[in-house]
Design a protein around this motif. Structure first.
Motif, PDB file in Angstrom:
ATOM      1  N   ASP A 246       0.827  -1.204   0.000  1.00 16.19           N
ATOM      2  CA  ASP A 246       0.000   0.000   0.000  1.00 16.19           C
ATOM      3  C   ASP A 246       0.864   1.258   0.000  1.00 16.19           C
ATOM      4  OD1 ASP A 246      -2.464  -1.347  -0.027  1.00 16.19           O
ATOM      5  OD2 ASP A 246      -2.410  -1.596   2.146  1.00 16.19           O
ATOM      6  N   THR A 247       1.976   1.217   0.720  1.00 20.86           N
ATOM      7  CA  THR A 247       2.946   2.317   0.741  1.00 20.86           C
ATOM      8  C   THR A 247       4.343   1.719   0.634  1.00 20.86           C
ATOM      9  OG1 THR A 247       3.457   2.398   3.116  1.00 20.86           O
ATOM     10  CG2 THR A 247       1.426   3.492   2.387  1.00 20.86           C
ATOM     11  N   ILE A 248       5.325   2.550   0.312  1.00 18.64           N
ATOM     12  CA  ILE A 248       6.685   2.033   0.185  1.00 18.64           C
ATOM     13  C   ILE A 248       7.208   1.507   1.521  1.00 18.64           C
ATOM     14  CG2 ILE A 248       7.257   3.488  -1.787  1.00 18.64           C
ATOM     15  CD1 ILE A 248       8.822   5.314   0.121  1.00 18.64           C
ATOM     16  N   PHE A 249       6.666   1.993   2.614  1.00 21.49           N
ATOM     17  CA  PHE A 249       7.141   1.557   3.926  1.00 21.49           C
ATOM     18  C   PHE A 249       6.718   0.126   4.243  1.00 21.49           C
ATOM     19  CE2 PHE A 249       6.593   6.187   4.004  1.00 21.49           C
ATOM     20  CZ  PHE A 249       7.889   6.572   4.296  1.00 21.49           C
ATOM     21  N   ASP A 250       5.759  -0.400   3.477  1.00 20.51           N
ATOM     22  CA  ASP A 250       5.328  -1.792   3.663  1.00 20.51           C
ATOM     23  C   ASP A 250       6.212  -2.775   2.906  1.00 20.51           C
ATOM     24  OD1 ASP A 250       3.096  -0.913   5.147  1.00 20.51           O
ATOM     25  OD2 ASP A 250       1.950  -0.574   3.299  1.00 20.51           O
ATOM     26  N   ILE A 251       7.046  -2.274   1.993  1.00 17.59           N
ATOM     27  CA  ILE A 251       7.808  -3.164   1.120  1.00 17.59           C
ATOM     28  C   ILE A 251       8.789  -4.062   1.887  1.00 17.59           C
ATOM     29  CG2 ILE A 251       9.507  -3.237  -0.761  1.00 17.59           C
ATOM     30  CD1 ILE A 251       8.096  -0.779  -1.957  1.00 17.59           C
ATOM     31  N   PRO A 252       9.624  -3.530   2.804  1.00 17.89           N
ATOM     32  CA  PRO A 252      10.563  -4.423   3.491  1.00 17.89           C
ATOM     33  C   PRO A 252       9.876  -5.594   4.216  1.00 17.89           C
ATOM     34  CG  PRO A 252      11.190  -2.149   3.847  1.00 17.89           C
ATOM     35  CD  PRO A 252       9.843  -2.118   3.191  1.00 17.89           C
ATOM     36  N   GLY A 253       8.756  -5.328   4.854  1.00 17.17           N
ATOM     37  CA  GLY A 253       8.042  -6.390   5.551  1.00 17.17           C
ATOM     38  C   GLY A 253       7.551  -7.463   4.598  1.00 17.17           C
TER      39      GLY A 253
END
Length: 287
Positions: A274-281
């Motif tokens: 949903d956001t780039i901050f979700d990518i690492p997870g």
């Protein structure tokens, strides 16, 4: 292992004597890239950061046996620079230049295909193989070697997402910014195929955006891949018919919408952040 770039790649810089050419040549050398020369018509015989300058790619190729080029040539001459590199046997061409006229790029791509070269860009940040070097303007210090391949249409997203991956302890095998113009040299699918065949890439992150059908094409290919892919699509709030940043980011009717791209990727069982901050997870989960 990386794709396209390693310590044996011999790189020339077209437009090496210009301000941008000199600055980024220095940074590429600092990143470990094997810069063997450069070109600027009329400036042959000079040196930049210890690299010899030639008047033409033909001369540079004969003297250095270069097999890759990074292009820092203004828009009016950049398509000719691409064609010159391809014609003279340069296998990998990275064009940073933004604003190349579409008709010029159409002609240049005919030459690139005729000679079997691979073009990254134009209007791109280039590529990086952490621990081996970079070709282009990507800030090398944000990368760390690891198992995740990365592809993006946006330069800024490349920097942001790679930084987040590195901070999360997730290293990268190779990172490529493919460019945001209507006509670019290579697509998501081209690099997904290379990552699929790279034994040291265990997963791929793909950052797309509105406009065109590249992400939908990628979704179809991903269905055949053995390696997991995590995706993000920017521009979900963009109004139809409006160009958002890149020249290729134009929505036409129902074609090129973020929603359509997300749906196509989800249909291929690709986790879409949903956001780039979700990518690492999401990457940690697929790994």
């Amino acid at each position: 292992m990386s794709i396209l770039l390693d310590s044996t790649t011999r790189v020339i810089v077209q437009g090496i004597t210009g301000r941008e050419g000199q600055y980024h040549t220095r940074n590429m050398i600092a990143a470990g890239t094997n810069i063997v020369g450069g070109t600027t018509p009329g400036k042959g015989g000079q040196t930049v950061e210890g690299a010899p300058v030639f008047d033409t790619v033909s001369q540079a190729k004969a003297a250095t046996d270069a097999n890759a080029s990074c292009i820092f040539v203004p828009p009016a001459g950049a398509a000719d620079a691409i064609a010159e590199a391809a014609t003279n046997g340069i296998e990998l061409i990275v064009c940073i230049t933004e604003g190349i006229p579409v008709i010029d790029m159409t002609r240049a791509m005919l030459v690139v295909r005729e000679h079997g070269a691979r073009l990254i860009g134009p209007n791109c940040p280039g590529m990086c193989a952490p621990g081996k070097g970079k070709i282009g303007i990507i800030p090398y210090q944000i990368f760390t070697p690891g198992p995740v391949g990365f592809i993006s249409r946006s330069g800024t997203l490349t920097y942001e997402v790679v930084s987040l991956l590195t901070e999360a302890g997730i290293g990268q095998s190779t990172c490529i910014g493919i460019g945001g113009d209507p006509i670019i040299g290579s697509t998501f699918v081209d690099y997904l195929k290379l990552f699929e065949n790279d034994p040291d890439t265990q997963a791929v992150v793909m950052c797309g955006e509105i406009g065109g059908s590249d992400e939908e094409d990628a979704a179809e290919y991903i269905k055949t891949m053995s390696k997991p892919v995590v995706a993000f699509v920017s521009g979900r709030t963009a109004p139809p018919g409006k160009r958002m940043g890149h020249a290729g980011a134009i929505i036409s009717g129902n074609t090129g919408t973020a929603q359509g791209k997300v749906a196509a990727l989800q249909a291929a069982n690709v986790p879409v952040a949903d956001t780039i901050f979700d990518i690492p997870g999401l990457v940690k989960k697929v790994l």
